[in-house]
Design an enzyme around this catalytic site. Structure first.
Site, PDB file in Angstrom:
ATOM      1  N   GLN A 194     -12.395  -6.838   9.605  1.00  0.00           N
ATOM      2  CA  GLN A 194     -12.565  -6.339   8.232  1.00  0.00           C
ATOM      3  C   GLN A 194     -11.375  -6.699   7.347  1.00  0.00           C
ATOM      4  O   GLN A 194     -11.428  -6.584   6.126  1.00  0.00           O
ATOM      5  CB  GLN A 194     -12.741  -4.810   8.231  1.00  0.00           C
ATOM      6  CG  GLN A 194     -14.028  -4.369   8.883  1.00  0.00           C
ATOM      7  CD  GLN A 194     -13.963  -2.912   9.336  1.00  0.00           C
ATOM      8  OE1 GLN A 194     -14.434  -2.040   8.650  1.00  0.00           O
ATOM      9  NE2 GLN A 194     -13.368  -2.673  10.492  1.00  0.00           N
ATOM     10  N   ARG A 195     -10.254  -7.069   7.954  1.00  0.00           N
ATOM     11  CA  ARG A 195      -9.060  -7.396   7.157  1.00  0.00           C
ATOM     12  C   ARG A 195      -9.002  -8.875   6.783  1.00  0.00           C
ATOM     13  O   ARG A 195      -8.177  -9.273   5.947  1.00  0.00           O
ATOM     14  CB  ARG A 195      -7.804  -7.001   7.940  1.00  0.00           C
ATOM     15  CG  ARG A 195      -7.618  -5.505   8.081  1.00  0.00           C
ATOM     16  CD  ARG A 195      -6.301  -5.031   7.505  1.00  0.00           C
ATOM     17  NE  ARG A 195      -5.154  -5.577   8.172  1.00  0.00           N
ATOM     18  CZ  ARG A 195      -4.454  -4.939   9.110  1.00  0.00           C
ATOM     19  NH1 ARG A 195      -4.812  -3.719   9.493  1.00  0.00           N
ATOM     20  NH2 ARG A 195      -3.409  -5.488   9.657  1.00  0.00           N
ATOM     21  N   ARG A 208     -28.456  -4.403  12.062  1.00  0.00           N
ATOM     22  CA  ARG A 208     -29.791  -3.844  11.780  1.00  0.00           C
ATOM     23  C   ARG A 208     -30.880  -4.774  12.339  1.00  0.00           C
ATOM     24  O   ARG A 208     -31.866  -4.312  12.903  1.00  0.00           O
ATOM     25  CB  ARG A 208     -29.963  -3.661  10.273  1.00  0.00           C
ATOM     26  CG  ARG A 208     -31.282  -3.081   9.866  1.00  0.00           C
ATOM     27  CD  ARG A 208     -31.446  -1.623  10.285  1.00  0.00           C
ATOM     28  NE  ARG A 208     -30.886  -0.701   9.328  1.00  0.00           N
ATOM     29  CZ  ARG A 208     -30.904   0.626   9.467  1.00  0.00           C
ATOM     30  NH1 ARG A 208     -31.445   1.188  10.541  1.00  0.00           N
ATOM     31  NH2 ARG A 208     -30.356   1.403   8.560  1.00  0.00           N
ATOM     32  N   GLU A 210     -13.187   5.355  11.110  1.00  0.00           N
ATOM     33  CA  GLU A 210     -12.309   5.488  12.284  1.00  0.00           C
ATOM     34  C   GLU A 210     -11.579   6.843  12.352  1.00  0.00           C
ATOM     35  O   GLU A 210     -11.213   7.291  13.432  1.00  0.00           O
ATOM     36  CB  GLU A 210     -11.296   4.334  12.345  1.00  0.00           C
ATOM     37  CG  GLU A 210     -10.318   4.321  11.191  1.00  0.00           C
ATOM     38  CD  GLU A 210      -9.270   3.223  11.301  1.00  0.00           C
ATOM     39  OE1 GLU A 210      -9.111   2.629  12.365  1.00  0.00           O
ATOM     40  OE2 GLU A 210      -8.598   2.969  10.281  1.00  0.00           O
ATOM     41  N   GLY A 213       0.844  -1.198   0.000  1.00  0.00           N
ATOM     42  CA  GLY A 213       0.000   0.000   0.000  1.00  0.00           C
ATOM     43  C   GLY A 213       0.877   1.245   0.000  1.00  0.00           C
ATOM     44  O   GLY A 213       2.078   1.176  -0.310  1.00  0.00           O
ATOM     45  N   ASP A 220      -8.313   0.101   2.808  1.00  0.00           N
ATOM     46  CA  ASP A 220      -8.688   1.520   2.905  1.00  0.00           C
ATOM     47  C   ASP A 220      -8.967   2.143   1.532  1.00  0.00           C
ATOM     48  O   ASP A 220      -9.552   3.208   1.444  1.00  0.00           O
ATOM     49  CB  ASP A 220      -7.562   2.337   3.566  1.00  0.00           C
ATOM     50  CG  ASP A 220      -7.171   1.782   4.918  1.00  0.00           C
ATOM     51  OD1 ASP A 220      -8.026   1.151   5.563  1.00  0.00           O
ATOM     52  OD2 ASP A 220      -6.008   1.976   5.334  1.00  0.00           O
TER      53      ASP A 220
HETATM   54  O1  F6P Z   1      -4.442   0.164   6.398  1.00  0.00           O
HETATM   55  C1  F6P Z   1      -5.295  -0.864   6.801  1.00  0.00           C
HETATM   56  C2  F6P Z   1      -5.713  -0.659   8.237  1.00  0.00           C
HETATM   57  O2  F6P Z   1      -6.519  -1.753   8.618  1.00  0.00           O
HETATM   58  C3  F6P Z   1      -6.415   0.662   8.541  1.00  0.00           C
HETATM   59  O3  F6P Z   1      -7.765   0.679   8.165  1.00  0.00           O
HETATM   60  C4  F6P Z   1      -6.195   0.777  10.021  1.00  0.00           C
HETATM   61  O4  F6P Z   1      -6.219   2.130  10.432  1.00  0.00           O
HETATM   62  C5  F6P Z   1      -4.816   0.186  10.211  1.00  0.00           C
HETATM   63  O5  F6P Z   1      -4.572  -0.655   9.068  1.00  0.00           O
HETATM   64  C6  F6P Z   1      -4.625  -0.644  11.444  1.00  0.00           C
HETATM   65  O6  F6P Z   1      -3.294  -1.039  11.501  1.00  0.00           O
HETATM   66  P1  F6P Z   1      -2.727  -2.175  12.468  1.00  0.00           P
HETATM   67  O7  F6P Z   1      -3.172  -3.495  11.932  1.00  0.00           O
HETATM   68  O8  F6P Z   1      -1.253  -2.008  12.391  1.00  0.00           O
HETATM   69  O9  F6P Z   1      -3.323  -1.936  13.803  1.00  0.00           O
END
Ligand code: F6P
Length: 329
Positions: free
Chosen positions: A261-262, A161, A229, A108, A134
């Site tokens: 979400q990841r 919901r 966030e 990224g 993101d």
């Molecule tokens: O860039 C992806 C992301 O998940 C962001 O949405 C979030 O702010 C950040 O990484 C969180 O980072 P880490 O996994 O290092 O806590």
């Protein structure tokens, strides 16, 4: 297409935060490279792998049965050491020792900023493949992982919901996105959120309170506010407390979706995007491209220099923000 015969061995790494679809991109790069008679070395743990000399030669079988899996089989890191010239020098020496002719970096913004510096310091071609939930990488309309993350957040919102309706509750749901509101805006529109708070638009608390009160008066069975966030200086819990103070009759809950979400299996969109960009990354290297990010802009392959891609971010359309506002009444 004329091939660059100087490139015989490539190194492949994933760097920065993980995102769904990384494995699909790894598979595409490995398979395309091997089909074009290149030797492929994977580096473990992102830039840390270059510094630690942690390379492994791989074959087609290494990437079998991974296209549907979340995470990254190469592992990843946000390398602090790679920020320092002395460790970047070690990384270059290790690449030379391993006889690597070019590097494909799936990363990224932060990773591309590192690649911009590295490729200025050392003469080794890099190609970047953009990934991040993101969606903040300039040079592509969509980064790998965004579509899956936004669908994961949407699934959570739909579930919230159900319970919010049952109890006539107001939920604040915080989603990721770092400094941008892509995830919030997209899943908020798709979930029919009553309000969406994003960093791109300053939140007017008085307007928000009015909007929530109107919804309550119209006897909406539930209210959902999606909060990016990065949208609020004092955070989502603080806002929820303020709303509770003003409207004690509201039953207010806060849900922070966080790292879920990841993870997860990538969507069809992300798998196809990853396959396309992985394939293009190898072919563009062979065609002589270097030190660029390969992306999709209006459904066409586009190349953006690392320096540019890491300096600017992919900006959100005003129209999408207006759509969200008008539909949330
Ligand atoms: O860039 C992806 C992301 O998940 C962001 O949405 C979030 O702010 C950040 O990484 C969180 O980072 P880490 O996994 O290092 O806590």
């Amino acid at each position: 297409m004329k091939q660059n015969h100087k490139i015989k061995t490539i190194a492949l790494l994933t760097s920065g935060g993980d995102a769904p679809g990384l494995n699909a991109a790894i598979r595409a790069v490995v398979r395309t490279a091997l089909a074009n008679q290149l030797k492929v070395l994977i580096a473990h743990d992102g830039y840390e792998g270059l510094i630690n000399n942690s390379f492994q030669e791989v074959d087609e079988g290494f990437v079998s049965n991974i296209i549907h899996k979340g995470g990254t089989i190469l592992n990843t890191s946000r390398s602090e050491r790679f920020r320092l010239p002395k460790w970047r020098k070690v990384a270059f020496q290790n690449l030379k020792k391993a006889k690597v002719d070019a590097v494909i970096l799936i990363g990224g913004n932060g990773s591309f900023a590192g690649a911009a510096i590295f490729t200025e310091e050392f003469d080794i071609p890099f190609i970047g493949i953009p990934k991040t939930i993101d969606n903040d990488v300039a040079g592509t309309d969509f980064a790998i992982g965004f579509d899956t993350a936004v669908n994961t957040a949407l699934d959570a919102l739909d579930k919230i919901r159900d319970t919010a309706n049952s109890h006539h509750r107001l939920f604040f749901v915080e989603v990721m996105g770092r400094d941008l509101g892509y995830i919030a805006l997209h899943c908020g529109i798709a979930a029919g959120a009553e309000a969406i708070l994003i960093p791109e638009k300053k939140t007017n608390i008085t307007d928000l309170m009015r909007q929530l009160e109107e919804g309550w008066k119209r006897k909406k069975s539930s209210l959902i506010v999606v909060v990016a966030e990065g949208a609020l200086k004092k955070g989502t819990h603080d806002l929820a407390e303020k709303v509770k103070e003003k409207f004690p009759h509201f039953d207010v809950k806060v849900n922070v979706l966080g790292h879920m979400q990841r993870g997860g299996s990538p969507t069809c969109f992300d798998r196809v995007l990853a396959s396309h960009l992985g394939y293009q990354a190898v072919h563009s290297l062979l065609a002589g491209k270097k030190n660029v990010v390969v992306g999709l802009v209006q459904n066409k392959i586009a190349f953006t220099p690392f320096s540019e891609s890491s300096r600017t971010t992919h900006s959100m359309s005003e129209e999408m923000m207006n759509i969200a506002k008008e539909l949330s009444k």
